[in-house]
Design an enzyme around this catalytic site. Structure first.
Site, PDB file in Angstrom:
ATOM      1  N   ASP A  63      33.354  57.026 171.287  1.00 19.94           N
ATOM      2  CA  ASP A  63      34.014  58.321 171.444  1.00 19.94           C
ATOM      3  C   ASP A  63      34.683  58.372 172.817  1.00 19.94           C
ATOM      4  O   ASP A  63      34.013  58.254 173.850  1.00 19.94           O
ATOM      5  CB  ASP A  63      32.980  59.443 171.313  1.00 19.94           C
ATOM      6  CG  ASP A  63      33.609  60.815 171.472  1.00 19.94           C
ATOM      7  OD1 ASP A  63      34.577  61.098 170.751  1.00 19.94           O
ATOM      8  OD2 ASP A  63      33.145  61.584 172.320  1.00 19.94           O
ATOM      9  N   THR A  96      40.427  62.109 170.941  1.00 20.29           N
ATOM     10  CA  THR A  96      40.226  61.965 172.390  1.00 20.29           C
ATOM     11  C   THR A  96      40.672  60.591 172.875  1.00 20.29           C
ATOM     12  O   THR A  96      41.219  60.472 173.978  1.00 20.29           O
ATOM     13  CB  THR A  96      38.746  62.189 172.748  1.00 20.29           C
ATOM     14  OG1 THR A  96      37.935  61.335 171.941  1.00 20.29           O
ATOM     15  CG2 THR A  96      38.334  63.612 172.507  1.00 20.29           C
ATOM     16  N   THR A  97      40.441  59.556 172.072  1.00 21.95           N
ATOM     17  CA  THR A  97      40.879  58.210 172.456  1.00 21.95           C
ATOM     18  C   THR A  97      42.400  58.099 172.311  1.00 21.95           C
ATOM     19  O   THR A  97      43.075  57.572 173.203  1.00 21.95           O
ATOM     20  CB  THR A  97      40.184  57.147 171.575  1.00 21.95           C
ATOM     21  OG1 THR A  97      38.774  57.357 171.627  1.00 21.95           O
ATOM     22  CG2 THR A  97      40.496  55.744 172.060  1.00 21.95           C
ATOM     23  N   ASP A 386      32.290  65.993 166.000  1.00 20.83           N
ATOM     24  CA  ASP A 386      33.750  65.806 165.975  1.00 20.83           C
ATOM     25  C   ASP A 386      34.315  66.208 164.612  1.00 20.83           C
ATOM     26  O   ASP A 386      35.314  66.924 164.527  1.00 20.83           O
ATOM     27  CB  ASP A 386      34.110  64.338 166.261  1.00 20.83           C
ATOM     28  CG  ASP A 386      33.979  63.988 167.733  1.00 20.83           C
ATOM     29  OD1 ASP A 386      33.626  64.886 168.514  1.00 20.83           O
ATOM     30  OD2 ASP A 386      34.205  62.816 168.090  1.00 20.83           O
TER      31      ASP A 386
END
Length: 529
Positions: A63, A96-97, A386
């Protein structure tokens, strides 16, 4: 003329090219760090805290937000990317990545343009124009879920979980996440969904419990099962012995006086318990400890008393049961009680818990996660959280776009077409934005061990021919219509990802001076050794 020193001796300053290079290097390094975790075949990172012996000292995760939050960065531009990733996590839960990698790729392209003597403001202007084109192309390609909301939610959950540790059980967890979110009835209040982690068993033994679970037990000789519960939720000290609290000393001239003190203390406790029982509740839940004597009094009155319910637990309990947390008990008529149909003990693995069924907030539920190690449980919780955030975001605005790199190539192609209509150096920046977007499917292919050059050029050709639903089928290593494969994503997540990356890049590009303030001087320590 002698040079004039303005800053203090210990202050540092970087100007112009040096400052810009420092920003580029720091931000690109952050992008390279998380790049290998992108996509369904991305790899995990092991994060070791400063004290690896401590509980939770080791994390295994892919994550992006968790990785960036756990590492200490000193470079200011890198901190901007870390903050951007955390914002993406709070806003929509996923991507997020992707947002970090896209920002890093945009800065790589900007660095090349700066080396060609193109002014940063020209690059920013081109990036802004390209962002507008990308957002419009994404909006045009989005599809309303309409009556197929549950089916779309399941597909989005599978896509989100496909790149997580839960990918092997994504069907099971997708159903579980969608059931939990649909129970919220559009409220989007994730506090009503409690996640409980229990060691043991395998991940596919995780399940959704349609009640509220509390990891506490009632006191000795108290009821173990209560129907039609009227619950008083409190945060109050049950020992009224201020002598202990303030560390006072009491001098007495005999043992009998000590006994009198203890009797007075017991009397104060009994008065408080009598006030609580005067509320006519049959369940009392306290944030703080309930000591042996009050526990005995509650048992005599056939009242279930639960002590030391942690603050997060008691806050959620008050929300779910419809009650309010009280601290004083002088006016029973103003107290707001919580209600539920049944409180009973259940077993999960070897642990006993209390289940509250038929709670006032009907959408409340608990997800019980099982797993072999603490690291697996923690990563499962992050992955499920998530997915829940993405699903709640989609329920608010039910638009979907194609996943698996299709949306990125769609935006990249649209930008490349429009860039031909832009005059001057700004056109180079617009083209650079499109190239940066096309890097995301390239990295996904590279992480899967596929031939990225071949697949991405094929994909671009399909999009140029109007087949905008085509993306990368990672399992077969070919381009395919990903909407038929069920690989779709929430429009809001993708929009937030592109917008945040462009804004963070713009902020870093504007920097031409980095000033590090002098540390605060400490007073000299003149004490003797």
């Amino acid at each position: 003329m002698l040079p004039v020193q303005i800053l203090k001796d210990s202050a540092q300053e970087e100007r112009g090219e040096s400052a810009r290079l420092s920003s580029f290097v720091g931000a690109i390094a952050i992008g390279d760090l998380v790049k290998s975790t992108l996509g369904p075949k991305g790899m995990d990172k092991i994060l070791i805290s400063g004290n690896p012996e401590s509980a939770g000292g080791i994390k295994v995760t892919n994550d992006g937000a968790t990785i960036l939050k756990s590492i200490g960065v000193d470079n200011p531009a890198a901190k901007v990317l870390v903050d951007m990733s955390m914002t993406q996590d709070h806003e929509v839960g996923d991507g997020t990545t992707s947002v970090t990698v896209l920002a890093a790729e945009l800065l790589k392209e900007a660095e090349k343009l700066v080396n060609q003597r193109i002014h940063p403001q020209t690059i920013i202007s081109g990036y802004r124009r390209a962002l507008g084109i990308a957002q419009e192309a994404l909006k045009q390609s989005s599809i309303e879920s309409g009556d197929n909301i549950r089916e779309d939610l399941l597909k989005i959950a599978r896509t989100t979980l496909g790149s997580k540790i839960l990918s092997q059980h994504k069907e099971h967890f997708a159903q579980l996440a969608v059931d939990a979110v649909l129970r919220l009835k559009g409220s989007g209040n994730l506090d009503a969904i409690q996640i409980i982690k229990k060691l043991g068993g395998s991940m596919n033994e995780s399940y959704l419990d349609e009640g509220f679970l509390l990891e506490k037990l009632p006191g000795m000789f108290q009821p173990r099962r209560v129907e039609k519960a009227k619950i008083l939720i409190a945060n109050t000290p049950m020992d009224t012995d201020k002598v202990k609290v303030f560390g006072s000393r009491v001098r007495v001239d005999g043992v009998a006086k000590v006994a009198e003190l203890e009797a007075a203390e017991k009397l104060k406790m009994k008065e408080k318990v009598d006030k609580i029982l005067g509320h006519n509740c049959n369940v009392f839940i306290n944030r703080q400890l309930i000591y042996n004597y009050p526990e005995q009094l509650f048992a005599d009155a056939k009242v279930m008393a639960i002590e030391h319910a942690d603050f997060e637990g008691i806050e959620r309990l008050a929300l779910v049961l419809g009650g309010e947390i009280v601290s004083t008990f002088d006016s029973p008529q103003t107290a707001q009680f919580g209600y539920c149909d049944l409180i009973e003990e259940i077993m999960i693995g070897e642990d006993r818990l209390l289940r509250f069924s038929g709670v006032k907030l009907g959408e409340a539920c608990s997800v019980v996660l099982r797993g072999a190690t603490q690291q697996i449980l923690e990563e499962s919780e992050r992955s499920l959280h998530d997915a829940l955030c993405v699903l709640v975001t989609h329920v608010k605005e039910s638009k979907t776009v194609a996943g698996a790199g299709a949306s990125e190539i769609l935006m990249s192609t649209a930008i490349a077409m429009e860039a031909q209509k832009v005059a001057g150096k700004e056109a180079l920046a617009v083209e650079a934005f499109g190239r940066a977007l096309a890097q995301l499917p390239t990295i996904i292919c590279d992480n899967a061990g596929l031939d990225s050059a071949d697949l991405v050029t094929r994909l671009r050709a399909e999009h140029a021919n109007g087949r905008h639903n085509f993306g990368i089928d990672i399992e077969k290593g070919e381009v395919a219509d990903v909407t038929k494969l069920g690989v779709i994503e929430s429009y809001n997540v993708k929009l937030c990802m592109v917008s945040s990356a462009a804004e963070a890049t713009e902020q870093i590009l504007r920097v031409d001076d980095i000033i590090k303030a002098a540390p605060r001087a400490r007073a000299p320590d003149n004490r003797p050794c």
